[in-house]
Design a protein around this motif. Structure first.
Motif, PDB file in Angstrom:
ATOM      1  N   THR A  54       0.822  -1.228   0.088  1.00  0.00           N
ATOM      2  CA  THR A  54       0.123   0.045   0.227  1.00  0.00           C
ATOM      3  C   THR A  54       0.826   1.315  -0.051  1.00  0.00           C
ATOM      4  O   THR A  54       0.210   2.536  -0.326  1.00  0.00           O
ATOM      5  N   SER A  81      -1.335   7.351  -8.624  1.00  0.00           N
ATOM      6  CA  SER A  81      -2.070   7.809  -7.484  1.00  0.00           C
ATOM      7  C   SER A  81      -1.909   7.806  -6.049  1.00  0.00           C
ATOM      8  O   SER A  81      -1.580   6.081  -6.011  1.00  0.00           O
ATOM      9  N   SER A  83      -3.579   8.064  -3.939  1.00  0.00           N
ATOM     10  CA  SER A  83      -4.266   7.994  -3.047  1.00  0.00           C
ATOM     11  C   SER A  83      -4.454   5.954  -3.397  1.00  0.00           C
ATOM     12  O   SER A  83      -5.240   5.284  -2.778  1.00  0.00           O
ATOM     13  N   SER A  85      -3.919   2.048  -2.775  1.00  0.00           N
ATOM     14  CA  SER A  85      -3.892   1.758  -2.291  1.00  0.00           C
ATOM     15  C   SER A  85      -4.352  -0.137  -2.040  1.00  0.00           C
ATOM     16  O   SER A  85      -5.674  -0.976  -1.532  1.00  0.00           O
ATOM     17  N   ASN A 102      -8.420  -2.690  -5.334  1.00  0.00           N
ATOM     18  CA  ASN A 102      -7.906  -1.094  -4.907  1.00  0.00           C
ATOM     19  C   ASN A 102      -8.957   0.115  -5.110  1.00  0.00           C
ATOM     20  O   ASN A 102      -9.335   0.533  -6.311  1.00  0.00           O
ATOM     21  N   ASP A 103      -9.984   0.059  -4.104  1.00  0.00           N
ATOM     22  CA  ASP A 103     -11.750   0.637  -3.893  1.00  0.00           C
ATOM     23  C   ASP A 103     -11.866  -0.204  -4.987  1.00  0.00           C
ATOM     24  O   ASP A 103     -13.466  -1.097  -4.560  1.00  0.00           O
TER      25      ASP A 103
END
Length: 179
Positions: A54, A81, A83, A85, A102-103
């Motif tokens: 992450t 990005s 953001s 993760s 990743n979302d």
């Protein structure tokens, strides 16, 4: 944790290393530098190890391919990005296709030379929390923790991302076991 080449390879979400453990002595014998936040590891059909990190503390979120024999990083796939993760890395039954959260749910062949351009299964407002791929038929199972207090929901998809259905699960469904 993955056992490979006679050793255990262990991620550490708080450090920027994959640790190599001699299974005979239970001693750490080496470490392999990756990004911080190593959270999942799988072995592919060629015996290579894949690690999802992450990032954090000055390191970038990335996927890594590691050669367990030479104990070195063969390839890194950093996320652009801040953001990003990636986590919950899993592999299909043939061990040729990676899936991770990743979302959204993302898919990547082990022979790809770049990260996927877009998601296989968009979250569309859902809180994806668990991921599993049935090794027998390739069905992708992804759980939605919803609000972490009520019962979650499990969604089933083909390996190509076509919806097959869904069902209620317990609270915060996070893992899958297949026969």
């Amino acid at each position: 944790l993955v056992l490979s080449a006679g050793k255990a390879f262990v991620t550490n979400k708080n450090k920027a290393y994959v640790y190599v453990v001699d299974t005979g002595s239970d001693q750490v014998v080496d470490s392999i530098g990756v990004s911080r936040g190593g959270n999942s590891i799988v072995e592919d059909a060629h015996g290579k190890l894949w690690v999802a990190c992450t990032g954090g503390a000055g390191t970038q979120a990335a996927l890594y391919r590691i050669d367990p024999v030479s104990m070195s990083v063969e390839a890194s796939f950093p996320f652009s990005s801040p953001s990003a993760s990636p986590w919950r890395l899993v592999i299909n039954g043939e061990r040729t296709v990676l899936y991770f959260l990743n979302d959204d749910v993302c898919r990547m062949n082990i022979t790809d030379t770049a990260l996927p351009a877009g998601p296989l299964i968009p979250a569309d407002g859902r809180t994806f929390y668990g991921l599993g791929v049935d090794p027998a038929d390739g069905t992708v199972h992804v759980s939605d923790a919803i609000d972490y207090t009520q019962r979650g929901r499990v969604f089933r998809y083909t390996s190509e991302g076509v919806a097959l259905g869904d069902f209620l699960a317990g609270r915060i469904p996070g893992g899958f076991v297949f026969r």
